[in-house]
Write an enzyme that holds these catalytic residues in place. Structure first.
Site, PDB file in Angstrom:
ATOM      1  N   ASN A   1      -8.664  -2.623  -2.549  1.00 28.35           N
ATOM      2  CA  ASN A   1     -10.035  -2.276  -2.173  1.00 28.35           C
ATOM      3  C   ASN A   1     -10.268  -0.764  -2.117  1.00 28.35           C
ATOM      4  O   ASN A   1     -11.411  -0.319  -2.069  1.00 28.35           O
ATOM      5  CB  ASN A   1     -10.426  -2.934  -0.840  1.00 28.35           C
ATOM      6  CG  ASN A   1      -9.428  -2.683   0.263  1.00 28.35           C
ATOM      7  OD1 ASN A   1      -8.819  -1.607   0.343  1.00 28.35           O
ATOM      8  ND2 ASN A   1      -9.242  -3.663   1.133  1.00 28.35           N
ATOM      9  N   HIS A   2      -9.205   0.040  -2.138  1.00 29.04           N
ATOM     10  CA  HIS A   2      -9.383   1.490  -2.170  1.00 29.04           C
ATOM     11  C   HIS A   2      -9.487   2.022  -3.600  1.00 29.04           C
ATOM     12  O   HIS A   2      -9.771   3.209  -3.771  1.00 29.04           O
ATOM     13  CB  HIS A   2      -8.243   2.191  -1.430  1.00 29.04           C
ATOM     14  CG  HIS A   2      -8.457   2.250   0.051  1.00 29.04           C
ATOM     15  ND1 HIS A   2      -8.896   3.380   0.718  1.00 29.04           N
ATOM     16  CD2 HIS A   2      -8.330   1.289   0.996  1.00 29.04           C
ATOM     17  CE1 HIS A   2      -9.009   3.124   2.000  1.00 29.04           C
ATOM     18  NE2 HIS A   2      -8.665   1.860   2.203  1.00 29.04           N
TER      19      HIS A   2
ATOM     20  N   ASP B   1       0.819  -1.214   0.000  1.00 30.15           N
ATOM     21  CA  ASP B   1       0.000   0.000   0.000  1.00 30.15           C
ATOM     22  C   ASP B   1       0.854   1.266   0.000  1.00 30.15           C
ATOM     23  O   ASP B   1       1.848   1.362   0.718  1.00 30.15           O
ATOM     24  CB  ASP B   1      -0.904   0.035   1.236  1.00 30.15           C
ATOM     25  CG  ASP B   1      -1.831  -1.171   1.314  1.00 30.15           C
ATOM     26  OD1 ASP B   1      -1.752  -2.037   0.435  1.00 30.15           O
ATOM     27  OD2 ASP B   1      -2.625  -1.232   2.269  1.00 30.15           O
TER      28      ASP B   1
ATOM     29  N   HIS C   1      -1.118   4.550  -0.287  1.00 28.39           N
ATOM     30  CA  HIS C   1      -2.087   5.393   0.423  1.00 28.39           C
ATOM     31  C   HIS C   1      -1.734   6.879   0.417  1.00 28.39           C
ATOM     32  O   HIS C   1      -1.742   7.549   1.461  1.00 28.39           O
ATOM     33  CB  HIS C   1      -2.263   4.908   1.857  1.00 28.39           C
ATOM     34  CG  HIS C   1      -3.238   3.772   1.991  1.00 28.39           C
ATOM     35  ND1 HIS C   1      -4.507   3.811   1.449  1.00 28.39           N
ATOM     36  CD2 HIS C   1      -3.133   2.559   2.590  1.00 28.39           C
ATOM     37  CE1 HIS C   1      -5.141   2.675   1.717  1.00 28.39           C
ATOM     38  NE2 HIS C   1      -4.320   1.893   2.398  1.00 28.39           N
TER      39      HIS C   1
ATOM     40  N   HIS D   1      -4.061  -8.154  -3.860  1.00 25.30           N
ATOM     41  CA  HIS D   1      -4.118  -7.165  -2.793  1.00 25.30           C
ATOM     42  C   HIS D   1      -4.591  -7.752  -1.470  1.00 25.30           C
ATOM     43  O   HIS D   1      -4.003  -7.494  -0.423  1.00 25.30           O
ATOM     44  CB  HIS D   1      -5.044  -6.018  -3.181  1.00 25.30           C
ATOM     45  CG  HIS D   1      -5.194  -5.009  -2.082  1.00 25.30           C
ATOM     46  ND1 HIS D   1      -4.215  -4.096  -1.784  1.00 25.30           N
ATOM     47  CD2 HIS D   1      -6.183  -4.804  -1.166  1.00 25.30           C
ATOM     48  CE1 HIS D   1      -4.599  -3.362  -0.755  1.00 25.30           C
ATOM     49  NE2 HIS D   1      -5.783  -3.772  -0.357  1.00 25.30           N
TER      50      HIS D   1
ATOM     51  N   ASP E   1      -4.209   0.033  -3.456  1.00 24.31           N
ATOM     52  CA  ASP E   1      -4.333   1.048  -2.408  1.00 24.31           C
ATOM     53  C   ASP E   1      -3.345   2.191  -2.635  1.00 24.31           C
ATOM     54  O   ASP E   1      -2.520   2.521  -1.771  1.00 24.31           O
ATOM     55  CB  ASP E   1      -4.150   0.428  -1.018  1.00 24.31           C
ATOM     56  CG  ASP E   1      -5.417  -0.256  -0.531  1.00 24.31           C
ATOM     57  OD1 ASP E   1      -6.341  -0.436  -1.349  1.00 24.31           O
ATOM     58  OD2 ASP E   1      -5.491  -0.608   0.658  1.00 24.31           O
TER      59      ASP E   1
END
Length: 277
Positions: free
Chosen positions: A176-177, A115, A117, A226, A144
């Site tokens: 999932n983001h 990730d 982010h 992921h 992500d």
């Protein structure tokens, strides 16, 4: 293959692959996150719609054809692209992703990253240590890319620019983001409204999210995804039958691959996050 002992899920930390499988892990940076279920249509804040705080931070003319090399140099200075440039960039990346498989085959050596982010300066440091894509280093980023950090726009722009310019050297997987519903809650949508004054860039980017591959297979033995596995997926061939060109559903194999968390248990257990296992 989910049941093949020779196939492992790559750990969501930065690591360089040679020819040996690596340990499994999942979306370990999200411990209390829950699935967001609701209306995905954007609701703009009219009081902010006319404010564009990104104008003075953009140096590339929006009425010219996008120069990928120049744009990469600019974005590494944290100078954001204009709305028109991001629209062009998203189209370029979409054309590339349309040709990629649900599970993209990759040969080592390749560096696998977890990730990001929105931590833009972290990804610059990662590239500095791991090697620049422009110099031939190859990467898999396991989703992500946005939310939580304060520079999701710049982070995603850099990854998209590298993908458009060096298509075979960088693989971008969906997390999932990379979802309309999740980005509406965890910061990406709000950041775009603040920087551009409207939701157009968010729409361009989320349309690209629908085209991202679900996973990657390194040397035919290391399965990168992921989240985790799904009881509905018995072999890697089953993944090719998933229609990935959609918003991540709330249940089913696609959702499981994005949301599941590997645990040291003997059977499938329902995830407390509301999706996956």
């Amino acid at each position: 293959m989910a049941t093949d002992s020779d196939t492992t899920i790559s750990e969501e930390t930065t690591t360089t692959v040679t020819t040996e499988p690596i340990a499994s892990d999942s979306d370990t940076t999200i411990e209390e996150e829950e699935v967001i279920i609701g209306d995905t249509s954007p609701v703009l804040d009219k009081s902010r719609e006319s404010i564009n705080t990104n104008v003075n931070n953009t140096t590339i003319s929006s009425n010219k054809q996008l120069d990928l090399d120049r744009s990469i140099l600019s974005i590494k200075q944290c100078i954001a692209l204009s709305e028109a440039e991001i629209k062009q960039l998203c189209q370029l990346v979409s054309d590339v992703l349309m040709e990629e498989a649900n599970v993209q085959p990759i040969l080592s050596p390749v560096t696998i990253c977890g990730d990001i982010h929105g931590q833009f300066f972290d990804i610059l440091e990662l590239l500095r240590i791991g090697g620049q894509v422009e110099e031939g280093q190859r990467y898999i980023f396991m989703g992500d890319f946005v939310d939580r950090g304060y520079h999701s726009v710049e982070t995603l722009s850099l990854l998209f620019l590298l993908k458009a310019r060096y298509t075979s050297s960088i693989t971008l997987l969906r997390g999932n983001h990379e979802s309309r519903q999740v980005t509406r809650v965890y910061g990406f949508y709000e950041e775009i409204l603040t920087k551009y004054g409207n939701a157009n860039v968010w729409r361009y980017c989320t349309d690209v999210f629908d085209l991202l591959p679900i996973g990657a297979l390194v040397n035919g033995t290391i399965f990168c995804v992921h989240g985790g596995l799904s009881p509905d997926i018995a072999t890697l061939d089953h993944l090719s039958m998933i229609d990935r060109k959609q918003e991540i559903p709330h249940a089913g194999a696609f959702a499981d691959l994005m949301w599941s968390d590997p645990e040291d248990i003997l059977t499938w257990g329902v995830s407390p996050r509301g999706a996956g296992w």
